[in-house]
Design an enzyme around this catalytic site. Sequence first.
Site, PDB file in Angstrom:
ATOM      1  N   HIS A 141       0.830  -1.220   0.000  1.00  0.00           N
ATOM      2  CA  HIS A 141       0.000   0.000   0.000  1.00  0.00           C
ATOM      3  C   HIS A 141       0.861   1.267   0.000  1.00  0.00           C
ATOM      4  CE1 HIS A 141      -4.124  -1.774   0.537  1.00  0.00           C
ATOM      5  NE2 HIS A 141      -3.356  -2.815   0.800  1.00  0.00           N
ATOM      6  N   THR A 142       2.134   1.109  -0.263  1.00  0.00           N
ATOM      7  CA  THR A 142       3.025   2.268  -0.361  1.00  0.00           C
ATOM      8  C   THR A 142       2.997   2.868  -1.766  1.00  0.00           C
ATOM      9  OG1 THR A 142       4.726   0.591  -0.649  1.00  0.00           O
ATOM     10  CG2 THR A 142       4.670   1.708   1.476  1.00  0.00           C
ATOM     11  N   ASP A 143       2.566   2.077  -2.763  1.00  0.00           N
ATOM     12  CA  ASP A 143       2.686   2.591  -4.150  1.00  0.00           C
ATOM     13  C   ASP A 143       1.817   3.823  -4.387  1.00  0.00           C
ATOM     14  OD1 ASP A 143       0.327   1.033  -4.232  1.00  0.00           O
ATOM     15  OD2 ASP A 143       0.822   0.024  -6.122  1.00  0.00           O
TER      16      ASP A 143
ATOM     17  N   SER B  69     -12.470 -16.796 -22.842  1.00  0.00           N
ATOM     18  CA  SER B  69     -11.462 -16.863 -21.783  1.00  0.00           C
ATOM     19  C   SER B  69     -11.493 -18.264 -21.186  1.00  0.00           C
ATOM     20  CB  SER B  69     -11.800 -15.824 -20.705  1.00  0.00           C
ATOM     21  OG  SER B  69     -11.384 -16.264 -19.438  1.00  0.00           O
TER      22      SER B  69
ATOM     23  N   GLY C 156      -8.035 -13.466  -7.838  1.00  0.00           N
ATOM     24  CA  GLY C 156      -8.515 -13.207  -6.475  1.00  0.00           C
ATOM     25  C   GLY C 156      -7.540 -13.645  -5.391  1.00  0.00           C
TER      26      GLY C 156
ATOM     27  N   LEU D 288      -2.200 -12.016  -6.592  1.00  0.00           N
ATOM     28  CA  LEU D 288      -0.999 -12.281  -7.395  1.00  0.00           C
ATOM     29  C   LEU D 288      -1.035 -11.503  -8.705  1.00  0.00           C
ATOM     30  CD1 LEU D 288      -0.711 -16.112  -6.705  1.00  0.00           C
ATOM     31  CD2 LEU D 288       0.592 -14.261  -5.655  1.00  0.00           C
TER      32      LEU D 288
ATOM     33  N   GLU E 266      -7.509   0.166 -15.133  1.00  0.00           N
ATOM     34  CA  GLU E 266      -8.118  -0.202 -13.827  1.00  0.00           C
ATOM     35  C   GLU E 266      -8.927   0.976 -13.267  1.00  0.00           C
ATOM     36  OE1 GLU E 266      -7.507  -3.170 -11.950  1.00  0.00           O
ATOM     37  OE2 GLU E 266      -5.725  -4.023 -12.913  1.00  0.00           O
TER      38      GLU E 266
ATOM     39  N   ASP F 290       1.740  -3.191  -9.603  1.00  0.00           N
ATOM     40  CA  ASP F 290       1.477  -4.461 -10.302  1.00  0.00           C
ATOM     41  C   ASP F 290       1.733  -4.327 -11.795  1.00  0.00           C
ATOM     42  OD1 ASP F 290       0.679  -5.122  -7.787  1.00  0.00           O
ATOM     43  OD2 ASP F 290      -1.461  -5.051  -8.226  1.00  0.00           O
TER      44      ASP F 290
HETATM   45  C1  GLA Z   1      -2.937  -4.154  -5.096  1.00  0.00           C
HETATM   46  C2  GLA Z   1      -2.810  -2.912  -5.974  1.00  0.00           C
HETATM   47  C3  GLA Z   1      -1.391  -2.342  -5.887  1.00  0.00           C
HETATM   48  C4  GLA Z   1      -0.911  -2.179  -4.461  1.00  0.00           C
HETATM   49  C5  GLA Z   1      -1.193  -3.437  -3.642  1.00  0.00           C
HETATM   50  C6  GLA Z   1      -0.906  -3.246  -2.180  1.00  0.00           C
HETATM   51  O1  GLA Z   1      -2.171  -5.189  -5.609  1.00  0.00           O
HETATM   52  O2  GLA Z   1      -3.119  -3.200  -7.311  1.00  0.00           O
HETATM   53  O3  GLA Z   1      -1.332  -1.125  -6.597  1.00  0.00           O
HETATM   54  O4  GLA Z   1      -1.479  -1.035  -3.872  1.00  0.00           O
HETATM   55  O5  GLA Z   1      -2.535  -3.865  -3.762  1.00  0.00           O
HETATM   56  O6  GLA Z   1       0.450  -3.030  -1.972  1.00  0.00           O
END
Ligand code: GLA
Length: 360
Positions: A31-33, A64, A114, A117, A152, A164
């Site tokens: 959650h730092t991004d 899919s 879900g 990953l 997104e 990600d």
């Molecule tokens: C998800 C979000 C990322 C990041 C993580 C937590 O994967 O897509 O941007 O915030 O949660 O680190």
Amino acid sequence: MNSVELFQSYFKKLPSDSASAHGRINLIGEHTDYNDGFVLPSPISQTIEVSIGTRDDTEIVGISSEFGELTSKTSSANDGTWFDFVRGAIYFIQKLSPSLKGIDIAVSSSIPSGSGLSSSAALGIALLRVLTKIQNLPLSSQELAIMGQQIEHQFVGTQCGVMDQMSAATARIGEAIFLDCENLQIKSIPIFSSHSFITIHSGSNRKLSEGKYNERKNESLIASNILKIPSLRYASIDQLNKIQNPIIQKRAKHIISENDRVIKAATYLEKNDAKNFGELMFLSHQSMKDDYEISSDELNQVVESAKKNGALGARLTGAGFGGCVVILSHNDEIDSMKKSILSECPQAYWVTTISRELNS
Ligand code: GLA
């Protein structure tokens, strides 16, 4: 069945082109991004593959392996299906290259969805890759990642950070990227030679767009507004007493301390110091459990079991509220560690192990 085979069997012709992108685990930095901070993700061997054929009309016809068949127009409204990613990718590529019309598309995936990953980021990046290939658009990894993030935000409804997508766009197996999310500078660092990261699913799934993620993002914003700084990247621990609300204070504490841990962890990874790296993973989990409050009983149980069985470090990975735990183990102990944890946590199951030499 890979995406080319799926395309052929469904559309009875060969695709024009294909592309893929890897899922990821995040070694530390959660959650730092979206706070302009630091993260340290590493790709898993599992991928999402996309094969497409161009069309002369504005239809999208898709199959899919995981989510079945769909048909829609490129201009149709978002509907919560995997086509939101497809329409989003077409929208952004059409802005640069208007000759793109509809497509036939087949998607196959080996990334469990879900699970935290990053299957959705991999889908976005694979789609952008294949569309830039057929439209002959030379985009950098950073440009692809930002576009993937915008898919997104604008089409899927998840206010995610950029970790990600940057991981999917730059992934090299056996390496982690130390990413500065403010300027998207990356430093690639090989993962440990003698230790691996075992990824175990806690047994409880999460859904990112279900509100809690955006709630945390908003709480971070409130904290940076109170401190009158552009983002929590610029906050320090001694400023915490300026935040009166105890919840907002805890959220800020996690982000500030986590950024510090990522910077230290990247140095330990470079020095091949698994012991100190692992300790930071345990501290990171504790902070996510107590301060950011994004863990769950199932995730905590796997972390505790890993600790009890001699892991060097363990922490939840990804957004939290379910999903996977990443465990740092000596290469010689991978099998016994997995076995002990899975017997102590009956809901949990093994997903993947990443090592410098071997990814499974
Ligand atoms: C998800 C979000 C990322 C990041 C993580 C937590 O994967 O897509 O941007 O915030 O949660 O680190």
